[in-house]
Design a protein around this motif. Structure first.
Motif, short mmCIF file in Angstrom:
data_model
loop_
_atom_site.label_atom_id
_atom_site.label_comp_id
_atom_site.label_asym_id
_atom_site.label_seq_id
_atom_site.Cartn_x
_atom_site.Cartn_y
_atom_site.Cartn_z
N ARG A 94 -0.10 19.25 2.88
CA ARG A 94 -0.11 20.24 1.79
C ARG A 94 -1.39 21.06 1.79
N LYS A 95 -2.45 20.50 2.37
CA LYS A 95 -3.72 21.24 2.47
C LYS A 95 -3.89 21.89 3.84
N GLY A 96 -2.86 21.82 4.67
CA GLY A 96 -2.93 22.46 5.98
C GLY A 96 -3.74 21.69 7.00
N LEU A 97 -3.92 20.38 6.78
CA LEU A 97 -4.70 19.56 7.71
C LEU A 97 -3.81 18.92 8.77
N ASP A 98 -4.42 18.48 9.85
CA ASP A 98 -3.69 17.89 10.97
C ASP A 98 -3.31 16.44 10.68
N THR A 99 -2.14 16.05 11.16
CA THR A 99 -1.70 14.65 11.08
C THR A 99 -1.11 14.29 12.43
N ILE A 100 -1.86 13.55 13.22
CA ILE A 100 -1.47 13.22 14.59
C ILE A 100 -1.02 11.76 14.63
N GLY A 101 0.14 11.51 15.22
CA GLY A 101 0.65 10.15 15.34
C GLY A 101 0.57 9.66 16.77
N VAL A 102 0.12 8.42 16.94
CA VAL A 102 0.07 7.79 18.26
C VAL A 102 0.91 6.52 18.21
N GLY A 103 1.82 6.36 19.18
CA GLY A 103 2.70 5.20 19.18
C GLY A 103 3.89 5.41 18.28
N LYS A 104 4.26 4.40 17.49
CA LYS A 104 5.49 4.42 16.70
C LYS A 104 5.35 5.20 15.38
N ILE A 105 4.21 5.78 15.11
CA ILE A 105 3.96 6.37 13.79
C ILE A 105 5.03 7.39 13.40
N SER A 106 5.34 8.33 14.28
CA SER A 106 6.34 9.34 13.94
C SER A 106 7.69 8.70 13.64
N ASP A 107 8.08 7.70 14.44
CA ASP A 107 9.35 7.00 14.20
C ASP A 107 9.35 6.31 12.84
N ILE A 108 8.25 5.65 12.50
CA ILE A 108 8.18 4.88 11.26
C ILE A 108 8.36 5.78 10.03
N PHE A 109 7.88 7.01 10.14
CA PHE A 109 7.96 7.94 9.01
C PHE A 109 9.06 8.99 9.21
N ALA A 110 9.99 8.72 10.12
CA ALA A 110 11.10 9.64 10.41
C ALA A 110 10.59 11.05 10.70
N GLY A 111 9.38 11.12 11.30
CA GLY A 111 8.80 12.41 11.69
C GLY A 111 8.22 13.22 10.55
N ARG A 112 8.34 12.73 9.31
CA ARG A 112 7.92 13.54 8.16
C ARG A 112 6.40 13.70 8.08
N SER A 113 5.98 14.93 7.96
CA SER A 113 4.56 15.29 7.81
C SER A 113 3.69 14.79 8.96
N ASP A 123 -11.41 13.90 22.03
CA ASP A 123 -12.00 15.08 22.69
C ASP A 123 -11.51 16.38 22.06
N GLU A 124 -10.54 16.30 21.17
CA GLU A 124 -9.97 17.50 20.56
C GLU A 124 -10.71 17.88 19.28
N ASP A 125 -10.66 19.15 18.98
CA ASP A 125 -11.26 19.66 17.74
C ASP A 125 -10.14 19.79 16.70
N PHE A 126 -10.04 18.81 15.81
CA PHE A 126 -9.04 18.89 14.75
C PHE A 126 -9.65 18.44 13.44
N THR A 127 -8.99 18.77 12.37
CA THR A 127 -9.43 18.35 11.03
C THR A 127 -8.28 17.64 10.36
N GLY A 128 -8.49 16.36 10.07
CA GLY A 128 -7.44 15.59 9.44
C GLY A 128 -7.38 14.17 9.96
N LEU A 129 -6.16 13.68 10.18
CA LEU A 129 -5.94 12.27 10.45
C LEU A 129 -5.28 12.04 11.80
N CYS A 130 -5.76 11.03 12.51
CA CYS A 130 -5.08 10.49 13.69
C CYS A 130 -4.68 9.06 13.33
N PHE A 131 -3.38 8.80 13.28
CA PHE A 131 -2.81 7.54 12.80
C PHE A 131 -2.21 6.83 14.01
N VAL A 132 -2.70 5.62 14.31
CA VAL A 132 -2.36 4.93 15.56
C VAL A 132 -1.70 3.58 15.27
#
Length: 393
Positions: free
Chosen positions: A228-247, A270-279
């Motif tokens: 909602r604030k336009g920040l990054d949300t990166i999923g590693v592993g099963k994260i996207s599956d667990i949340f049905a890809g939402r957000s 190594d990437e320039d992002f602002t937000g969360l990497c969820f593994v």
């Protein structure tokens, strides 16, 4: 302006740290994943020790660190469950007051009939079963009939297994999508799981093309708040599956193994992002916990700890790291199911206080609340932010 630009949450899938008071309600007696694996000669996690793992309330194994470099806490699960979906949802802010449905006697006959009609294929098994045993016991019948092996476990799951020679993977995924659409409401299981395998009787091998089709999250998550604030949300592993890809703004996909998951995470640094990497690192649970392999679990923890050292060395001043778990799966406990346990929380970064024992909190949702607070986002959750107690002035 926030002191934090990037947050990394690493979930050590099933890395519980001791029995919760309500464990008997979930079929568990004595259980302590950490204590079981820490007793193995293959266990060596000096970096997690430095972060305060053995200083956490209730941890009675290992040697406490004299001067921990992170803040740390013990979190209790408030949701009525002990599985991956419920655990990750609670980490993100959702407390599930009703347990997801489970099927200790298999799925109802009328539901199976509807699914067979929708699939146009015979359903085999329909019982709780070990994933490796079920393909051995029903693989020949699957080959002969062209049917689908359907089974479940102690978790809220509907699993479909088929030989890739008979049912191509994309076709199997299609059956899972159909099942996911039908399994809602009363039969809204947490996950529909595709379980492809290869080989011929009696030598079958499950492949890495497993895919989970999760129920849509039932409430607001930290990823929703960040997006909602336009920040990054990166999923590693099963994260996207667990949340049905939402957000999830970007998914790096299913890991080959824990090492691959951490290598992906190190590249994300190594990437320039602002937000969360969820593994999510699922091998602890899938390869070792369920199979009750104490030494294998311990060795996997040791390998992770070495990669954790690489991660910590690469952290930037405005990074924060959280290490936690989603439930237990004590390899020293009887049976093959998950175990109802407290989970650790270790928090580290330049702007995080050292050596703060936060004590015990009643919900994993403290994590989602804290992440949202770090990025000044609004999240509706029963968790409370730990930021005021851990941030350096």
């Amino acid at each position: 302006m926030s002191k934090f630009k990037r947050a990394f949450i690493i979930v050590l899938d099933s890395y519980g740290i001791g029995r919760e008071p309500d464990a008997p309600e979930f079929g568990d007696d004595v259980c302590n994943t950490l204590k079981s694996i820490a007793a193995s000669p293959k266990y060596d996690t000096p970096n997690m020790k430095k972060l305060g793992l053995f200083n956490i309330d209730g941890v009675d194994c290992g040697t406490p660190e004299a001067a921990p470099i992170g803040s740390f806490a013990r979190l209790r699960e408030l949701s009525r469950g002990k599985d991956t979906t419920i655990g990750h949802w609670e980490i993100s802010g959702i407390v599930s007051e009703r347990p997801l449905p489970t099927y200790p006697d298999g799925f109802p006959a009328d539901l199976i009939a509807k699914l067979e009609k929708a699939f146009g294929k015979k359903i085999l098994c329909n019982k709780p079963y070990s994933g490796t045993a079920v393909i051995h016991d029903y693989g020949r019948e699957q080959e002969e009939t062209g049917g689908l092996i359907v089974y479940t476990s102690a978790d809220s799951v509907f699993q479909i297994a088929a030989n890739e020679a008979d049912v191509p993977v994309e076709e199997l995924y299609g059956y899972c999508k159909t099942a996911r659409e039908m399994l809602q409401g009363e039969h809204g299981v947490g996950r529909v799981i595709a379980r492809p395998y290869v080989g011929s009787y009696p030598d079958y091998t499950r492949t890495s093309r497993r895919h989970d089709f999760s129920l849509d999250p039932t409430g607001d998550t930290m990823m929703d708040a960040l997006q909602r604030k336009g920040l990054d949300t990166i999923g590693v592993g099963k994260i996207s599956d667990i949340f049905a890809g939402r957000s999830i703004s970007r998914s790096l996909g299913i890991n080959k193994d824990n090492v691959d998951g951490m290598e992906k995470t190190l590249k994300v640094m190594d990437e320039d992002f602002t937000g969360l990497c969820f593994v999510n690192l699922v091998d602890f649970d899938m390869q070792y916990g369920h199979r009750r392999n104490i030494d294998g679990y311990a060795e996997a923890a040791t390998v992770f700890d070495r990669q954790l050292g690489e991660f910590m060395a690469k952290m930037k001043d405005d990074d924060v790291l959280m290490i936690t778990a989603d439930h237990g799966c004590d390899p020293g406990a009887p049976g093959t199911d998950h175990t109802r346990e407290y989970v650790p929380l270790m928090i580290y970064g330049k702007h995080i206080k050292e050596g703060v024992n936060l004590g015990t909190y009643p919900t994993f949702a403290m994590i989602g609340a804290t992440i949202s607070d770090m990025f000044d986002c609004d999240l509706k959750t029963k968790g409370e932010s730990l930021l005021p107690r851990i941030i350096k002035d």
